[in-house]
Design an enzyme around this catalytic site. Structure first.
Site, PDB file in Angstrom:
ATOM      1  N   HIS A  41      27.817  54.514   8.714  1.00 51.13           N
ATOM      2  CA  HIS A  41      28.546  53.125   8.862  1.00 51.13           C
ATOM      3  C   HIS A  41      28.904  52.504   7.641  1.00 51.13           C
ATOM      4  CE1 HIS A  41      28.619  48.747   9.801  1.00 51.13           C
ATOM      5  NE2 HIS A  41      28.869  49.033  11.101  1.00 51.13           N
TER       6      HIS A  41
ATOM      7  N   SER B 138      32.549  44.793  12.658  1.00 55.59           N
ATOM      8  CA  SER B 138      32.150  45.265  11.317  1.00 55.59           C
ATOM      9  C   SER B 138      33.372  45.835  10.690  1.00 55.59           C
ATOM     10  CB  SER B 138      31.498  46.723  11.647  1.00 55.59           C
ATOM     11  OG  SER B 138      30.039  46.237  12.112  1.00 55.59           O
TER      12      SER B 138
ATOM     13  N   VAL C  34      29.257  30.951   5.041  1.00 55.02           N
ATOM     14  CA  VAL C  34      29.536  32.212   5.185  1.00 55.02           C
ATOM     15  C   VAL C  34      30.835  32.432   6.041  1.00 55.02           C
ATOM     16  CG1 VAL C  34      28.609  34.562   6.417  1.00 55.02           C
ATOM     17  CG2 VAL C  34      27.059  32.694   5.298  1.00 55.02           C
TER      18      VAL C  34
ATOM     19  N   ASP D 100      24.459  47.913   3.635  1.00 56.80           N
ATOM     20  CA  ASP D 100      24.713  48.721   4.907  1.00 56.80           C
ATOM     21  C   ASP D 100      23.795  50.081   4.895  1.00 56.80           C
ATOM     22  OD1 ASP D 100      26.196  50.095   6.995  1.00 56.80           O
ATOM     23  OD2 ASP D 100      27.734  48.396   6.671  1.00 56.80           O
TER      24      ASP D 100
ATOM     25  N   ALA E 174      26.304  35.249  10.011  1.00 54.26           N
ATOM     26  CA  ALA E 174      27.608  35.042  10.053  1.00 54.26           C
ATOM     27  C   ALA E 174      27.770  33.420  10.144  1.00 54.26           C
ATOM     28  CB  ALA E 174      28.721  35.701  10.867  1.00 54.26           C
TER      29      ALA E 174
END
Length: 422
Positions: free
Chosen positions: A77, A239, A190, A44, A185
């Site tokens: 974030h 998120s 995943v 991140d 994703a």
């Protein structure tokens, strides 16, 4: 007047706004495990170690931006995601401030952007993923998506490397409200995550479609935010939901250390629920296998099952190599081979082939267009969903909503039966 009239966010008030703790009955869950012994890598914007709710939970990590320090977070974030995973509160008895779902897990901060304006190149976050694996992370949190673009070879190889080394990889489905799960994703193996609200209904911005795995709370989510003077903010997005799934994976890995990554994912899927949504069959393109239930994930009697990942496996020719120079070495070999073709051939057609191969290799190394299945025109730089925009930002400057604005939640999460696809 707006600034001076803003309410003061007291510590108790901050804790009271964490509705997720109540609907998931986290006090009961923590009696089983709090994520001890598990490291979660947060790829991140870095994690601010000075935040009181994360003191002692954040490892040194590594910066991949050239900025120097993964324990600094200019954007906020990464710190928010870390707090949803491993926040432990502060004050007497740590009964104040932010608490994550796995408060005794450790966070490995891996900074791949410094601000929202920075491009998040595949080769950058891929290097972070490989580093996380080599540092012993058992869960990797990717709270970002590529807005419909394809993951290039660097990213695919890194995720394959993580899967081959028994790591659970969790990523955001995306915040466009579109009928397509974003990569990374959507890649095989995943855990792709969408967002639901307090009532267990899909948040309107959460992407849907084939390949969606799980849902988790992602609306009106309070998290630590070092960019706000109050140190907290509310947000919507996949998120935060992704961070909650990563935290739940950490709880399972802590409770059942002998389970493989695939068996951990199996427990997450089997313990999830469609809540009150009847008539759905898993996997559903709007709710996947259902909404996570941390307590059930660590307490339900679920057979371990096969060690393989129930979501599949991403294969790559370089997945088993070490993270030190893998992609660059492969690229150099291809470049050398192309150069040899030019030197040896001497025929115009061979020269053209060599030049084309060279250009493609240079493009992949520099994050340009192309890559496996990219179509040549897809966006190449994944972007973080804009989850740090708080509600009513002008009136309250990022404070959580005033008491009484949201009705008390009836906890439909715990009152509904397991999902119908179980």
């Amino acid at each position: 007047m707006l600034l001076t009239a803003a309410p003061v966010a007291s510590a108790d008030y901050v804790r009271d706004q964490q509705w997720v703790l109540d609907v998931f009955a986290m006090n009961d869950t923590w009696a089983e495990t709090q994520g001890e012994g598990v490291t979660v890598a947060v790829v991140d914007s870095g994690v601010d170690t000075s935040h009181p709710d994360l003191a002692g939970q954040v490892l040194e990590g590594k910066d991949f931006t050239g900025g120097g320090n993964a324990q600094k977070d200019l954007d906020g974030h990464g710190t928010s995601m870390a707090s949803l995973i491993a926040g432990h509160g502060h004050g007497s008895g740590k009964d104040s401030g932010m608490v994550g779902l796995a408060p005794k897990s450790k966070i490995l901060p891996l900074r791949v952007i410094q601000t929202q304006k920075d491009p998040n190149h595949d080769e950058t976050w891929a290097a972070a993923v490989r580093y996380a694996v080599d540092q012993g992370a058992k869960v990797i949190n990717l709270s970002f998506s590529n807005d419909g673009g394809k993951t290039l070879s660097d990213g695919r190889a890194a995720i394959s490397y993580a899967q081959a080394h028994d790591v659970v990889v969790v990523a955001s489905a995306g915040n466009d409200g579109s009928v397509a799960v974003d990569e990374p994703a959507a890649l095989p193996g995943v855990v792709s995550v969408g967002a639901v609200d307090k009532d267990g209904n899909r948040w309107e911005g959460s992407n849907t479609g084939k390949g969606l795995t799980l849902m988790a709370p992602g609306a009106q989510i309070l998290a630590a935010d070092p960019t706000r003077s109050q140190q907290y903010s509310l947000s919507n997005g996949t998120s935060g939901a992704t961070a909650y799934v990563s935290a739940t994976a950490a709880l399972v890995r802590s409770k059942y250390p002998d389970l493989s990554a695939g068996q951990v994912i199996n427990r997450l899927i089997k313990s999830a629920s469609f809540l009150g949504h009847k008539g759905l069959k898993a996997p559903d393109e709007e709710y996947g296998y259902g909404v996570i239930r941390p307590r059930q994930a660590v307490t339900m009697d679920i057979p371990a099952g096969p060690k393989t990942n129930p979501l599949g496996q991403l294969t790559s020719s370089v997945s088993s190599q070490s993270s030190k120079g893998t992609d660059s070495t492969a690229a150099k070999k291809k470049k050398s081979s192309s150069s040899n073709l030019v030197l040896i051939g001497g025929i115009a057609a061979v020269v053209i082939i060599g030049v084309i191969a060279f250009v493609l290799i240079r493009s992949r190394r520099n994050g340009g267009n192309g890559g496996p299945g990219s179509g040549g025109g897809s966006p190449q730089n994944p972007t973080y969903p804009p989850t740090q925009q708080p509600y009513n930002s002008a009136p309250n400057q990022g404070y959580p909503a005033p008491p009484g604005q949201y009705p008390q939640h009836p906890n439909s999460y715990s009152q509904q039966p397991p999902h119908q696809g179980q």
